[in-house]
Design a protein around this motif. Structure first.
Motif, PDB file in Angstrom:
ATOM      1  N   SER A   1       0.794  -1.232   0.000  1.00  0.00           N
ATOM      2  CA  SER A   1       0.000   0.000   0.000  1.00  0.00           C
ATOM      3  C   SER A   1       0.828   1.285   0.000  1.00  0.00           C
ATOM      4  O   SER A   1       0.384   2.306   0.512  1.00  0.00           O
ATOM      5  CB  SER A   1      -0.972   0.015   1.192  1.00  0.00           C
ATOM      6  OG  SER A   1      -1.833  -1.081   1.116  1.00  0.00           O
ATOM      7  N   PHE A   2       2.023   1.247  -0.561  1.00  0.00           N
ATOM      8  CA  PHE A   2       2.827   2.456  -0.687  1.00  0.00           C
ATOM      9  C   PHE A   2       2.517   3.127  -2.017  1.00  0.00           C
ATOM     10  O   PHE A   2       2.228   2.461  -3.006  1.00  0.00           O
ATOM     11  CB  PHE A   2       4.332   2.136  -0.635  1.00  0.00           C
ATOM     12  CG  PHE A   2       4.783   1.549   0.664  1.00  0.00           C
ATOM     13  CD1 PHE A   2       4.646   2.238   1.856  1.00  0.00           C
ATOM     14  CD2 PHE A   2       5.370   0.290   0.700  1.00  0.00           C
ATOM     15  CE1 PHE A   2       5.075   1.691   3.054  1.00  0.00           C
ATOM     16  CE2 PHE A   2       5.806  -0.264   1.893  1.00  0.00           C
ATOM     17  CZ  PHE A   2       5.654   0.444   3.072  1.00  0.00           C
ATOM     18  N   HIS A   3       2.623   4.451  -2.032  1.00  0.00           N
ATOM     19  CA  HIS A   3       2.573   5.193  -3.298  1.00  0.00           C
ATOM     20  C   HIS A   3       3.984   5.097  -3.875  1.00  0.00           C
ATOM     21  O   HIS A   3       4.960   5.367  -3.185  1.00  0.00           O
ATOM     22  CB  HIS A   3       2.176   6.649  -3.038  1.00  0.00           C
ATOM     23  CG  HIS A   3       2.288   7.513  -4.245  1.00  0.00           C
ATOM     24  ND1 HIS A   3       1.479   7.350  -5.339  1.00  0.00           N
ATOM     25  CD2 HIS A   3       3.131   8.526  -4.535  1.00  0.00           C
ATOM     26  CE1 HIS A   3       1.812   8.251  -6.253  1.00  0.00           C
ATOM     27  NE2 HIS A   3       2.823   8.971  -5.793  1.00  0.00           N
ATOM     28  N   VAL A   4       4.119   4.697  -5.135  1.00  0.00           N
ATOM     29  CA  VAL A   4       5.432   4.429  -5.729  1.00  0.00           C
ATOM     30  C   VAL A   4       5.640   5.249  -6.994  1.00  0.00           C
ATOM     31  O   VAL A   4       4.756   5.326  -7.840  1.00  0.00           O
ATOM     32  CB  VAL A   4       5.595   2.927  -6.076  1.00  0.00           C
ATOM     33  CG1 VAL A   4       6.995   2.630  -6.597  1.00  0.00           C
ATOM     34  CG2 VAL A   4       5.269   2.045  -4.881  1.00  0.00           C
ATOM     35  N   THR A   5       6.826   5.855  -7.092  1.00  0.00           N
ATOM     36  CA  THR A   5       7.277   6.479  -8.328  1.00  0.00           C
ATOM     37  C   THR A   5       8.529   5.735  -8.744  1.00  0.00           C
ATOM     38  O   THR A   5       9.436   5.550  -7.927  1.00  0.00           O
ATOM     39  CB  THR A   5       7.614   7.973  -8.118  1.00  0.00           C
ATOM     40  OG1 THR A   5       6.443   8.646  -7.652  1.00  0.00           O
ATOM     41  CG2 THR A   5       8.105   8.611  -9.402  1.00  0.00           C
ATOM     42  N   THR A   6       8.590   5.278  -9.997  1.00  0.00           N
ATOM     43  CA  THR A   6       9.771   4.559 -10.469  1.00  0.00           C
ATOM     44  C   THR A   6      10.484   5.388 -11.529  1.00  0.00           C
ATOM     45  O   THR A   6       9.851   6.043 -12.356  1.00  0.00           O
ATOM     46  CB  THR A   6       9.414   3.182 -11.062  1.00  0.00           C
ATOM     47  OG1 THR A   6       8.515   3.358 -12.154  1.00  0.00           O
ATOM     48  CG2 THR A   6       8.797   2.270 -10.014  1.00  0.00           C
ATOM     49  N   LEU A   7      11.819   5.347 -11.474  1.00  0.00           N
ATOM     50  CA  LEU A   7      12.667   6.018 -12.451  1.00  0.00           C
ATOM     51  C   LEU A   7      13.788   5.076 -12.846  1.00  0.00           C
ATOM     52  O   LEU A   7      14.184   4.203 -12.066  1.00  0.00           O
ATOM     53  CB  LEU A   7      13.239   7.311 -11.864  1.00  0.00           C
ATOM     54  CG  LEU A   7      12.204   8.400 -11.529  1.00  0.00           C
ATOM     55  CD1 LEU A   7      12.852   9.528 -10.736  1.00  0.00           C
ATOM     56  CD2 LEU A   7      11.554   8.933 -12.791  1.00  0.00           C
ATOM     57  N   ASP A   8      14.337   5.282 -14.058  1.00  0.00           N
ATOM     58  CA  ASP A   8      15.350   4.346 -14.562  1.00  0.00           C
ATOM     59  C   ASP A   8      16.791   4.838 -14.431  1.00  0.00           C
ATOM     60  O   ASP A   8      17.697   4.175 -14.924  1.00  0.00           O
ATOM     61  CB  ASP A   8      15.048   3.970 -16.015  1.00  0.00           C
ATOM     62  CG  ASP A   8      15.133   5.152 -16.966  1.00  0.00           C
ATOM     63  OD1 ASP A   8      15.425   6.274 -16.531  1.00  0.00           O
ATOM     64  OD2 ASP A   8      14.887   4.942 -18.169  1.00  0.00           O
ATOM     65  N   SER A   9      17.021   5.980 -13.764  1.00  0.00           N
ATOM     66  CA  SER A   9      18.402   6.433 -13.576  1.00  0.00           C
ATOM     67  C   SER A   9      18.519   7.341 -12.360  1.00  0.00           C
ATOM     68  O   SER A   9      17.540   7.998 -11.961  1.00  0.00           O
ATOM     69  CB  SER A   9      18.916   7.177 -14.815  1.00  0.00           C
ATOM     70  OG  SER A   9      18.359   8.469 -14.891  1.00  0.00           O
ATOM     71  N   ALA A  10      19.721   7.391 -11.808  1.00  0.00           N
ATOM     72  CA  ALA A  10      19.997   8.253 -10.659  1.00  0.00           C
ATOM     73  C   ALA A  10      19.891   9.722 -11.058  1.00  0.00           C
ATOM     74  O   ALA A  10      19.432  10.557 -10.272  1.00  0.00           O
ATOM     75  CB  ALA A  10      21.376   7.939 -10.090  1.00  0.00           C
ATOM     76  N   THR A  11      20.285  10.044 -12.275  1.00  0.00           N
ATOM     77  CA  THR A  11      20.202  11.420 -12.759  1.00  0.00           C
ATOM     78  C   THR A  11      18.754  11.889 -12.807  1.00  0.00           C
ATOM     79  O   THR A  11      18.433  13.002 -12.369  1.00  0.00           O
ATOM     80  CB  THR A  11      20.842  11.534 -14.169  1.00  0.00           C
ATOM     81  OG1 THR A  11      22.169  11.020 -14.098  1.00  0.00           O
ATOM     82  CG2 THR A  11      20.876  12.960 -14.642  1.00  0.00           C
ATOM     83  N   LYS A  12      17.858  11.027 -13.298  1.00  0.00           N
ATOM     84  CA  LYS A  12      16.431  11.368 -13.329  1.00  0.00           C
ATOM     85  C   LYS A  12      15.878  11.499 -11.906  1.00  0.00           C
ATOM     86  O   LYS A  12      15.007  12.330 -11.643  1.00  0.00           O
ATOM     87  CB  LYS A  12      15.634  10.327 -14.112  1.00  0.00           C
ATOM     88  CG  LYS A  12      15.875  10.403 -15.606  1.00  0.00           C
ATOM     89  CD  LYS A  12      15.068   9.356 -16.347  1.00  0.00           C
ATOM     90  CE  LYS A  12      15.378   9.394 -17.838  1.00  0.00           C
ATOM     91  NZ  LYS A  12      14.688   8.320 -18.573  1.00  0.00           N
ATOM     92  N   ALA A  13      16.387  10.695 -10.991  1.00  0.00           N
ATOM     93  CA  ALA A  13      15.956  10.781  -9.598  1.00  0.00           C
ATOM     94  C   ALA A  13      16.337  12.130  -9.001  1.00  0.00           C
ATOM     95  O   ALA A  13      15.536  12.756  -8.300  1.00  0.00           O
ATOM     96  CB  ALA A  13      16.564   9.638  -8.777  1.00  0.00           C
ATOM     97  N   LEU A  14      17.567  12.580  -9.269  1.00  0.00           N
ATOM     98  CA  LEU A  14      17.999  13.886  -8.764  1.00  0.00           C
ATOM     99  C   LEU A  14      17.121  15.002  -9.323  1.00  0.00           C
ATOM    100  O   LEU A  14      16.740  15.927  -8.595  1.00  0.00           O
ATOM    101  CB  LEU A  14      19.467  14.140  -9.104  1.00  0.00           C
ATOM    102  CG  LEU A  14      20.491  13.321  -8.323  1.00  0.00           C
ATOM    103  CD1 LEU A  14      21.896  13.630  -8.812  1.00  0.00           C
ATOM    104  CD2 LEU A  14      20.369  13.567  -6.830  1.00  0.00           C
ATOM    105  N   LYS A  15      16.788  14.917 -10.593  1.00  0.00           N
ATOM    106  CA  LYS A  15      15.913  15.930 -11.208  1.00  0.00           C
ATOM    107  C   LYS A  15      14.527  15.880 -10.574  1.00  0.00           C
ATOM    108  O   LYS A  15      13.930  16.912 -10.272  1.00  0.00           O
ATOM    109  CB  LYS A  15      15.828  15.725 -12.711  1.00  0.00           C
ATOM    110  CG  LYS A  15      17.096  16.118 -13.437  1.00  0.00           C
ATOM    111  CD  LYS A  15      16.992  15.864 -14.932  1.00  0.00           C
ATOM    112  CE  LYS A  15      18.322  16.148 -15.609  1.00  0.00           C
ATOM    113  NZ  LYS A  15      18.338  15.742 -17.010  1.00  0.00           N
TER     114      LYS A  15
END
Length: 179
Positions: A32-46
Motif C-alpha cells: 500500500s505504498f505510493h510508488v514512483t519509479t525512475l530508470d536512472s539516478a540522474t532522473k531521480a535527482l531531477k
C-alpha cells in the motif's frame, strides 16, 4: 488500520532494469505504498529537485537545489547503474540540506561486503540483495517512520534491526553485475 498508515508513504524506486523496477514497484504497491519509479539516478535527482551545475569551484561540483513540491518518504535504488551509480545518488542525497533526512536503501545483485559497508557508512539505512522480496519491503516500515513528523511517530512500531549477517545471508546466489 495499518494500511491507512502505510498508504501515506511515497517511495521513489530507482533501477535501470525494467524487470527489477516492476518487481519492486509491485512489492511496494502490495504493501500500500505510493510508488514512483525512475530508470536512472540522474532522473531521480531531477525529480527530487537537486540539479547538478556544470560550474566548478575549487575543483568541486556545485549542486544547487530547486524547490520542488515532491514529498518522498524513502528512496530505494539499485547500486549498479550506468552513468551515476546508486552509491553516487546516496552521497548526493546525504550532502543535500533539504534531502539528507530521507532514508535511502540500496539494492544490488552482488553480495560484496566492502560495497555493503561503504553504503551503510555513507548513510544508507539498509542494503538489500536482489531479488528484493516481501520480507525486505517489510523492513522498510521503521525507516519510513523516521521520515514522518514527530507527533505521528508516537504510534507503536517495531524498530529493531537484525544483524547484517542475518539480513545479508551469504548462501543467496546472485547474478554478477557488470559495470
Amino acid at each position: 488500520m495499518a494500511m491507512t498508515v502505510e498508504a501515506q508513504f511515497h517511495v521513489l524506486a530507482v533501477d535501470d532494469s525494467i524487470i527489477d523496477r516492476m518487481l519492486i514497484e509491485r512489492l511496494l504497491k502490495t504493501s500500500s505504498f505510493h510508488v514512483t519509479t525512475l530508470d536512472s539516478a540522474t532522473k531521480a535527482l531531477k525529480f527530487l529537485g537537486l540539479v547538478e551545475d556544470e560550474l566548478r569551484t575549487f575543483d568541486t561540483t556545485v549542486a544547487s537545489e530547486i524547490h520542488q513540491d515532491v514529498d518522498v518518504n524513502l528512496i530505494i535504488t539499485d547500486y549498479c547503474m550506468p552513468g551515476m551509480t546508486g552509491y553516487d545518488l546516496l552521497r548526493k542525497i546525504k550532502e543535500s540540506k533539504s534531502l539528507k533526512n530521507i532514508p535511502v536503501v540500496i539494492m544490488s545483485s552482488e553480495n560484496v561486503p566492502s560495497r555493503i559497508n561503504r553504503c551503510l557508512e555513507e548513510g544508507a539505512e539498509e542494503f538489500f540483495l536482489k531479488p528484493v522480496q516481501q520480507a525486505d519491503v517489510n523492513k522498510l516500515k521503521p525507516h519510513l517512520m523516521k521520515s514522518r513528523p514527530k507527533e505521528e511517530q508516537d504510534q507503536p512500531f517495531n524498530n529493531k534491526r537484525k544483524d547484517m549477517e542475518e539480513i545479508h545471508s551469504p548462501n543467496k546466489t546472485r547474478i554478477k553485475c557488470s559495470s
